[in-house]
Design a protein around this motif. Structure first.
Motif, PDB file in Angstrom:
ATOM      1  N   MET A  28       0.833  -1.209   0.000  1.00  0.00           N
ATOM      2  CA  MET A  28       0.000   0.000   0.000  1.00  0.00           C
ATOM      3  C   MET A  28       0.868   1.261   0.000  1.00  0.00           C
ATOM      4  SD  MET A  28      -3.195  -0.625  -0.018  1.00  0.00           S
ATOM      5  CE  MET A  28      -4.639  -1.116   0.813  1.00  0.00           C
ATOM      6  N   ASN A  29       2.076   1.179   0.549  1.00  0.00           N
ATOM      7  CA  ASN A  29       2.953   2.333   0.631  1.00  0.00           C
ATOM      8  C   ASN A  29       3.713   2.606  -0.671  1.00  0.00           C
ATOM      9  OD1 ASN A  29       2.244   2.885   3.263  1.00  0.00           O
ATOM     10  ND2 ASN A  29       3.876   1.588   4.107  1.00  0.00           N
ATOM     11  N   GLU A  30       3.548   1.757  -1.673  1.00  0.00           N
ATOM     12  CA  GLU A  30       4.234   1.981  -2.940  1.00  0.00           C
ATOM     13  C   GLU A  30       3.612   3.153  -3.684  1.00  0.00           C
ATOM     14  OE1 GLU A  30       4.003  -1.544  -5.281  1.00  0.00           O
ATOM     15  OE2 GLU A  30       5.862  -2.343  -4.487  1.00  0.00           O
ATOM     16  N   THR A  31       4.459   3.920  -4.339  1.00  0.00           N
ATOM     17  CA  THR A  31       3.953   4.999  -5.196  1.00  0.00           C
ATOM     18  C   THR A  31       3.626   4.400  -6.553  1.00  0.00           C
ATOM     19  OG1 THR A  31       6.155   5.544  -5.997  1.00  0.00           O
ATOM     20  CG2 THR A  31       5.390   6.701  -4.006  1.00  0.00           C
ATOM     21  N   LYS A  32       2.975   5.201  -7.388  1.00  0.00           N
ATOM     22  CA  LYS A  32       2.634   4.703  -8.727  1.00  0.00           C
ATOM     23  C   LYS A  32       3.898   4.428  -9.530  1.00  0.00           C
ATOM     24  CE  LYS A  32      -1.900   6.806  -9.088  1.00  0.00           C
ATOM     25  NZ  LYS A  32      -2.777   7.720  -9.807  1.00  0.00           N
ATOM     26  N   ALA A  33       4.923   5.261  -9.345  1.00  0.00           N
ATOM     27  CA  ALA A  33       6.177   5.051 -10.066  1.00  0.00           C
ATOM     28  C   ALA A  33       6.841   3.748  -9.640  1.00  0.00           C
ATOM     29  CB  ALA A  33       7.117   6.223  -9.824  1.00  0.00           C
ATOM     30  N   GLU A  34       6.842   3.471  -8.338  1.00  0.00           N
ATOM     31  CA  GLU A  34       7.427   2.223  -7.857  1.00  0.00           C
ATOM     32  C   GLU A  34       6.647   1.026  -8.373  1.00  0.00           C
ATOM     33  OE1 GLU A  34       7.330   2.806  -3.661  1.00  0.00           O
ATOM     34  OE2 GLU A  34       9.388   3.569  -3.577  1.00  0.00           O
ATOM     35  N   LYS A  35       5.326   1.136  -8.410  1.00  0.00           N
ATOM     36  CA  LYS A  35       4.494   0.044  -8.914  1.00  0.00           C
ATOM     37  C   LYS A  35       4.766  -0.176 -10.401  1.00  0.00           C
ATOM     38  CE  LYS A  35      -0.270  -1.596  -8.933  1.00  0.00           C
ATOM     39  NZ  LYS A  35       0.137  -2.953  -9.026  1.00  0.00           N
ATOM     40  N   ALA A  36       4.860   0.921 -11.179  1.00  0.00           N
ATOM     41  CA  ALA A  36       5.142   0.800 -12.607  1.00  0.00           C
ATOM     42  C   ALA A  36       6.514   0.160 -12.835  1.00  0.00           C
ATOM     43  CB  ALA A  36       5.080   2.159 -13.276  1.00  0.00           C
ATOM     44  N   LEU A  37       7.501   0.595 -12.021  1.00  0.00           N
ATOM     45  CA  LEU A  37       8.837   0.014 -12.141  1.00  0.00           C
ATOM     46  C   LEU A  37       8.817  -1.473 -11.796  1.00  0.00           C
ATOM     47  CD1 LEU A  37      11.877   0.417 -12.599  1.00  0.00           C
ATOM     48  CD2 LEU A  37      12.060   0.941 -10.164  1.00  0.00           C
ATOM     49  N   GLY A  38       8.110  -1.834 -10.752  1.00  0.00           N
ATOM     50  CA  GLY A  38       8.000  -3.246 -10.373  1.00  0.00           C
ATOM     51  C   GLY A  38       7.332  -4.072 -11.455  1.00  0.00           C
ATOM     52  N   ASP A  39       6.280  -3.518 -12.062  1.00  0.00           N
ATOM     53  CA  ASP A  39       5.600  -4.224 -13.152  1.00  0.00           C
ATOM     54  C   ASP A  39       6.529  -4.393 -14.354  1.00  0.00           C
ATOM     55  OD1 ASP A  39       3.366  -4.386 -11.568  1.00  0.00           O
ATOM     56  OD2 ASP A  39       2.333  -2.689 -12.523  1.00  0.00           O
ATOM     57  N   ARG A  40       7.297  -3.319 -14.653  1.00  0.00           N
ATOM     58  CA  ARG A  40       8.226  -3.378 -15.792  1.00  0.00           C
ATOM     59  C   ARG A  40       9.319  -4.412 -15.540  1.00  0.00           C
ATOM     60  NH1 ARG A  40      12.337   1.225 -17.869  1.00  0.00           N
ATOM     61  NH2 ARG A  40      13.055   0.099 -19.698  1.00  0.00           N
ATOM     62  N   LEU A  41       9.871  -4.431 -14.336  1.00  0.00           N
ATOM     63  CA  LEU A  41      10.902  -5.414 -14.013  1.00  0.00           C
ATOM     64  C   LEU A  41      10.365  -6.840 -14.079  1.00  0.00           C
ATOM     65  CD1 LEU A  41      12.769  -3.680 -11.069  1.00  0.00           C
ATOM     66  CD2 LEU A  41      13.608  -4.043 -13.385  1.00  0.00           C
ATOM     67  N   ALA A  42       9.130  -7.011 -13.633  1.00  0.00           N
ATOM     68  CA  ALA A  42       8.518  -8.347 -13.702  1.00  0.00           C
ATOM     69  C   ALA A  42       8.342  -8.777 -15.156  1.00  0.00           C
ATOM     70  CB  ALA A  42       7.181  -8.351 -12.973  1.00  0.00           C
ATOM     71  N   ALA A  43       7.927  -7.832 -16.027  1.00  0.00           N
ATOM     72  CA  ALA A  43       7.759  -8.154 -17.443  1.00  0.00           C
ATOM     73  C   ALA A  43       9.104  -8.456 -18.093  1.00  0.00           C
ATOM     74  CB  ALA A  43       7.075  -7.002 -18.162  1.00  0.00           C
ATOM     75  N   GLU A  44      10.133  -7.660 -17.777  1.00  0.00           N
ATOM     76  CA  GLU A  44      11.457  -7.912 -18.340  1.00  0.00           C
ATOM     77  C   GLU A  44      12.005  -9.249 -17.856  1.00  0.00           C
ATOM     78  OE1 GLU A  44      13.975  -4.643 -17.440  1.00  0.00           O
ATOM     79  OE2 GLU A  44      12.946  -3.281 -18.815  1.00  0.00           O
ATOM     80  N   ASN A  45      11.771  -9.543 -16.604  1.00  0.00           N
ATOM     81  CA  ASN A  45      12.229 -10.819 -16.068  1.00  0.00           C
ATOM     82  C   ASN A  45      11.550 -11.964 -16.800  1.00  0.00           C
ATOM     83  OD1 ASN A  45      13.580 -12.621 -14.465  1.00  0.00           O
ATOM     84  ND2 ASN A  45      12.087 -12.544 -12.826  1.00  0.00           N
ATOM     85  N   PHE A  46      10.261 -11.826 -17.090  1.00  0.00           N
ATOM     86  CA  PHE A  46       9.543 -12.863 -17.825  1.00  0.00           C
ATOM     87  C   PHE A  46      10.107 -12.993 -19.235  1.00  0.00           C
ATOM     88  CE2 PHE A  46       6.110 -14.198 -20.669  1.00  0.00           C
ATOM     89  CZ  PHE A  46       5.870 -15.446 -20.130  1.00  0.00           C
ATOM     90  N   ASN A  47      10.426 -11.859 -19.878  1.00  0.00           N
ATOM     91  CA  ASN A  47      11.001 -11.913 -21.220  1.00  0.00           C
ATOM     92  C   ASN A  47      12.341 -12.637 -21.196  1.00  0.00           C
ATOM     93  OD1 ASN A  47       8.870 -10.570 -22.358  1.00  0.00           O
ATOM     94  ND2 ASN A  47       9.830  -8.559 -22.232  1.00  0.00           N
ATOM     95  N   ASN A  48      13.161 -12.351 -20.171  1.00  0.00           N
ATOM     96  CA  ASN A  48      14.445 -13.032 -20.071  1.00  0.00           C
ATOM     97  C   ASN A  48      14.271 -14.523 -19.844  1.00  0.00           C
ATOM     98  OD1 ASN A  48      15.769 -10.610 -20.427  1.00  0.00           O
ATOM     99  ND2 ASN A  48      16.056 -10.256 -18.237  1.00  0.00           N
TER     100      ASN A  48
END
Length: 109
Positions: A28-48
């Protein structure tokens, strides 16, 4: 004994509640930028991971095909006219002919 089981179950449930509450509060304490970054890292990790799996499956397939091709080539060479193969073939046919002659003429011995 049942008190010990109940105590273990109660402690497990309490730990689960505390841990779930902590993790939900942390997200809940995550900002939108942190959430977007986390989502992007998860997607990149899946691509790798997808690339890694494709490469590993490709290498495995190449090895299997190479083994199959070498096996077929060796079987093909086995039936060629190489001297060693002809020697074995002539040796076996000679032994077979001798056995047939011995079986046909048992009195000749």
């Amino acid at each position: 004994m049942s008190d010990l089981v109940n105590l273990t179950q109660t402690l497990e449930d309490a730990f689960k509640k505390v841990f779930t509450k902590y993790m939900n509060g942390w997200h809940m304490n995550e900002t939108k930028a942190e959430k977007a970054l986390g989502d992007r890292l998860a997607a990149e990790n899946f691509n790798n991971v997808a690339w890694y799996l494709m490469v590993m499956i490709g290498i495995f397939s190449f090895i299997i095909v190479a083994i199959l091709v070498s096996t077929v080539k060796s079987k093909r060479r086995e039936h060629s006219d190489d001297p060693y193969h002809r020697y074995i073939e002539e040796d076996w046919t000679a032994k077979l002919k001798n056995q047939i002659l011995i079986m046909e003429n048992p009195m000749a011995n």
